[in-house]
Design a protein around this motif. Structure first.
Motif, mmCIF file in Angstrom:
data_model
loop_
_atom_site.group_PDB
_atom_site.id
_atom_site.type_symbol
_atom_site.label_atom_id
_atom_site.label_comp_id
_atom_site.label_asym_id
_atom_site.label_seq_id
_atom_site.Cartn_x
_atom_site.Cartn_y
_atom_site.Cartn_z
ATOM 1 N N ALA A 186 -12.389 10.877 -6.137
ATOM 2 C CA ALA A 186 -11.751 11.869 -7.007
ATOM 3 C C ALA A 186 -11.459 13.165 -6.270
ATOM 4 C CB ALA A 186 -12.635 12.139 -8.220
ATOM 5 N N ASP A 187 -12.272 13.498 -5.294
ATOM 6 C CA ASP A 187 -12.119 14.762 -4.565
ATOM 7 C C ASP A 187 -11.513 14.486 -3.192
ATOM 8 O OD1 ASP A 187 -12.227 17.323 -3.631
ATOM 9 O OD2 ASP A 187 -14.426 17.414 -3.486
ATOM 10 N N ARG A 188 -10.199 14.483 -3.113
ATOM 11 C CA ARG A 188 -9.526 14.222 -1.838
ATOM 12 C C ARG A 188 -9.807 15.309 -0.814
ATOM 13 N NH1 ARG A 188 -5.310 10.375 -2.050
ATOM 14 N NH2 ARG A 188 -4.160 11.448 -0.404
ATOM 15 N N SER A 189 -10.156 16.506 -1.301
ATOM 16 C CA SER A 189 -10.476 17.593 -0.374
ATOM 17 C C SER A 189 -11.795 17.347 0.354
ATOM 18 C CB SER A 189 -10.542 18.931 -1.121
ATOM 19 O OG SER A 189 -11.591 18.925 -2.075
ATOM 20 N N ALA A 190 -12.591 16.376 -0.142
ATOM 21 C CA ALA A 190 -13.848 16.046 0.530
ATOM 22 C C ALA A 190 -13.598 15.299 1.833
ATOM 23 C CB ALA A 190 -14.732 15.204 -0.384
ATOM 24 N N GLY A 191 -12.373 14.805 2.004
ATOM 25 C CA GLY A 191 -12.018 14.101 3.224
ATOM 26 C C GLY A 191 -10.825 14.740 3.893
ATOM 27 N N VAL A 192 -10.288 14.057 4.880
ATOM 28 C CA VAL A 192 -9.119 14.527 5.631
ATOM 29 C C VAL A 192 -7.982 13.535 5.406
ATOM 30 C CG1 VAL A 192 -8.179 15.064 7.903
ATOM 31 C CG2 VAL A 192 -10.565 15.622 7.378
ATOM 32 N N ILE A 193 -6.838 14.014 4.939
ATOM 33 C CA ILE A 193 -5.684 13.148 4.701
ATOM 34 C C ILE A 193 -5.078 12.761 6.052
ATOM 35 C CG2 ILE A 193 -3.400 12.961 3.648
ATOM 36 C CD1 ILE A 193 -4.337 14.976 1.535
ATOM 37 N N VAL A 194 -5.016 11.455 6.306
ATOM 38 C CA VAL A 194 -4.532 10.972 7.604
ATOM 39 C C VAL A 194 -3.260 10.141 7.471
ATOM 40 C CG1 VAL A 194 -6.799 11.009 8.684
ATOM 41 C CG2 VAL A 194 -6.061 8.972 7.453
ATOM 42 N N GLY A 195 -2.726 10.023 6.272
ATOM 43 C CA GLY A 195 -1.486 9.273 6.058
ATOM 44 C C GLY A 195 -0.960 9.580 4.679
ATOM 45 N N ASP A 196 0.021 8.812 4.252
ATOM 46 C CA ASP A 196 0.606 9.050 2.931
ATOM 47 C C ASP A 196 -0.442 8.934 1.823
ATOM 48 O OD1 ASP A 196 3.033 9.450 4.105
ATOM 49 O OD2 ASP A 196 3.690 7.367 3.857
ATOM 50 N N ASN A 197 -1.281 7.901 1.920
ATOM 51 C CA ASN A 197 -2.277 7.687 0.877
ATOM 52 C C ASN A 197 -3.688 7.494 1.430
ATOM 53 O OD1 ASN A 197 -0.454 7.649 -1.430
ATOM 54 N ND2 ASN A 197 0.313 5.722 -0.579
ATOM 55 N N ALA A 198 -3.869 7.650 2.722
ATOM 56 C CA ALA A 198 -5.168 7.398 3.356
ATOM 57 C C ALA A 198 -5.975 8.697 3.480
ATOM 58 C CB ALA A 198 -4.986 6.779 4.730
ATOM 59 N N VAL A 199 -7.270 8.580 3.214
ATOM 60 C CA VAL A 199 -8.171 9.733 3.335
ATOM 61 C C VAL A 199 -9.371 9.311 4.171
ATOM 62 C CG1 VAL A 199 -9.548 11.446 2.112
ATOM 63 C CG2 VAL A 199 -7.463 10.550 1.060
ATOM 64 N N LYS A 200 -9.701 10.140 5.134
ATOM 65 C CA LYS A 200 -10.843 9.862 6.010
ATOM 66 C C LYS A 200 -12.034 10.701 5.571
ATOM 67 C CE LYS A 200 -12.138 9.680 10.913
ATOM 68 N NZ LYS A 200 -11.648 9.865 12.305
ATOM 69 N N TYR A 201 -13.156 10.024 5.273
ATOM 70 C CA TYR A 201 -14.367 10.686 4.817
ATOM 71 C C TYR A 201 -15.442 10.614 5.905
ATOM 72 C CZ TYR A 201 -12.241 10.248 0.182
ATOM 73 O OH TYR A 201 -11.384 10.318 -0.895
ATOM 74 N N THR A 202 -16.003 11.754 6.245
ATOM 75 C CA THR A 202 -17.133 11.787 7.182
ATOM 76 C C THR A 202 -18.410 11.439 6.427
ATOM 77 O OG1 THR A 202 -16.053 13.459 8.551
ATOM 78 C CG2 THR A 202 -18.437 13.186 8.824
ATOM 79 N N ILE A 203 -19.173 10.500 6.957
ATOM 80 C CA ILE A 203 -20.361 10.027 6.249
ATOM 81 C C ILE A 203 -21.644 10.333 7.038
ATOM 82 C CG2 ILE A 203 -21.531 7.991 5.318
ATOM 83 C CD1 ILE A 203 -18.786 6.786 4.802
ATOM 84 N N LEU A 204 -21.708 9.909 8.303
ATOM 85 C CA LEU A 204 -22.870 10.161 9.171
ATOM 86 C C LEU A 204 -24.190 9.735 8.503
ATOM 87 C CD1 LEU A 204 -21.913 13.609 10.761
ATOM 88 C CD2 LEU A 204 -21.789 11.350 11.806
ATOM 89 N N THR A 205 -24.283 8.472 8.225
ATOM 90 C CA THR A 205 -25.465 7.916 7.574
ATOM 91 C C THR A 205 -26.200 6.975 8.528
ATOM 92 O OG1 THR A 205 -24.414 8.022 5.396
ATOM 93 C CG2 THR A 205 -26.288 6.549 5.630
ATOM 94 N N SER A 206 -27.512 7.138 8.639
ATOM 95 C CA SER A 206 -28.321 6.209 9.428
ATOM 96 C C SER A 206 -28.436 4.884 8.695
ATOM 97 C CB SER A 206 -29.705 6.789 9.693
ATOM 98 O OG SER A 206 -29.617 7.947 10.478
ATOM 99 N N CYS A 207 -28.404 3.808 9.435
ATOM 100 C CA CYS A 207 -28.446 2.473 8.839
ATOM 101 C C CYS A 207 -29.826 1.852 9.057
ATOM 102 C CB CYS A 207 -27.389 1.579 9.484
ATOM 103 S SG CYS A 207 -25.723 2.282 9.494
ATOM 104 N N SER A 208 -30.224 1.016 8.122
ATOM 105 C CA SER A 208 -31.453 0.251 8.298
ATOM 106 C C SER A 208 -31.130 -0.984 9.141
ATOM 107 C CB SER A 208 -32.047 -0.154 6.960
ATOM 108 O OG SER A 208 -31.186 -1.047 6.279
ATOM 109 N N VAL A 209 -32.027 -1.284 10.077
ATOM 110 C CA VAL A 209 -31.803 -2.401 11.017
ATOM 111 C C VAL A 209 -33.041 -3.279 11.037
ATOM 112 C CG1 VAL A 209 -31.283 -3.056 13.404
ATOM 113 C CG2 VAL A 209 -30.307 -0.947 12.447
ATOM 114 N N SER A 210 -32.837 -4.570 10.928
ATOM 115 C CA SER A 210 -33.939 -5.519 11.072
ATOM 116 C C SER A 210 -33.484 -6.660 11.961
ATOM 117 C CB SER A 210 -34.393 -6.051 9.704
ATOM 118 O OG SER A 210 -33.329 -6.706 9.043
ATOM 119 N N VAL A 211 -34.433 -7.137 12.777
ATOM 120 C CA VAL A 211 -34.156 -8.226 13.714
ATOM 121 C C VAL A 211 -35.186 -9.316 13.496
ATOM 122 C CG1 VAL A 211 -33.956 -8.902 16.117
ATOM 123 C CG2 VAL A 211 -33.209 -6.621 15.402
#
Length: 211
Positions: A186-211
């Protein structure tokens, strides 16, 4: 040759065979023990994954009730090998997105690669799904998320890895990676518009890893 001499000769042959077998067993035991000791001393650590961003090209919900989902993302995910003496072979790595434990995109394969000591790899695969029916028990949540304009997704990566210590390469291990992603459509300003309809959102989230 007497019967006594034949028995003596046969007994000697059996002793030689037994000695050879025990020598082989002893050698294999020493090799395996050495590998285990090296493994225990080095203490290999799991790779560390970070979901850096997600570019949303399409995210459409349709149906009455809303239970059909079409989505198209490009994500950026990085992996770091924290070990200074162990390399990692990524023999297979498939990336996809899920919503409330339901897979909503196809699996995208990342090419096999080798990750050296302390090395960082960055991948930017596309994950997408067209007219994916959402399970009835998830349809209510999907409708609420559509009204709110925000959605919690899980970016997953499943694959097989091997460890490399010197010239020794281990067998294959199953790798599971889970990266939570909250996207505010809903908040396009939360991301960066990179095309006509594409929005890039910065997330920077650590992932859980299991082996």
């Amino acid at each position: 040759m007497t019967t006594k001499e034949c028995k003596s000769h046969g007994g000697s042959s059996r002793k030689i065979v037994r000695r050879i077998l025990w020598s082989i067993i002893g050698f294999l035991f020493i090799v395996l023990l050495t590998i285990l000791l090296i493994w225990a001393i080095l203490q290999p650590s799991k790779p560390r994954f970070i979901l850096e961003d997600a570019t949303v090209f399409a995210f459409n919900v349709s149906g009455n009730p809303p239970n059909i989902l079409t989505s198209n993302f490009q994500i950026t995910i990085s992996s770091r090998n924290p070990n200074d003496k162990i390399g990692i072979y990524y023999d297979r790595l498939d990336v996809y997105a899920s919503y409330r434990n339901q897979q909503i995109t196809f699996r995208t394969s990342i090419p096999p690669t080798y990750q050296g000591h302390k090395e960082v790899n960055i991948w930017s695969p596309f994950v997408y799904g067209t007219d994916v029916p959402v399970a009835p028990y998830n349809a209510l949540g999907l409708g609420e998320d559509q009204e709110r304009g925000a959605m919690f997704l899980m970016i997953r990566a499943d694959g097989r890895v091997r460890w490399k210590v010197g010239t020794f390469i281990s067998g294959k291990y199953h790798l599971y990676v889970r990266c939570p992603a909250f996207i505010d459509f809903a908040d396009r300003s939360a991301g960066v518009i990179v095309g006509d309809n594409a929005v890039k959102y910065t997330i920077l989230t650590s992932c859980s890893v299991s082996v």
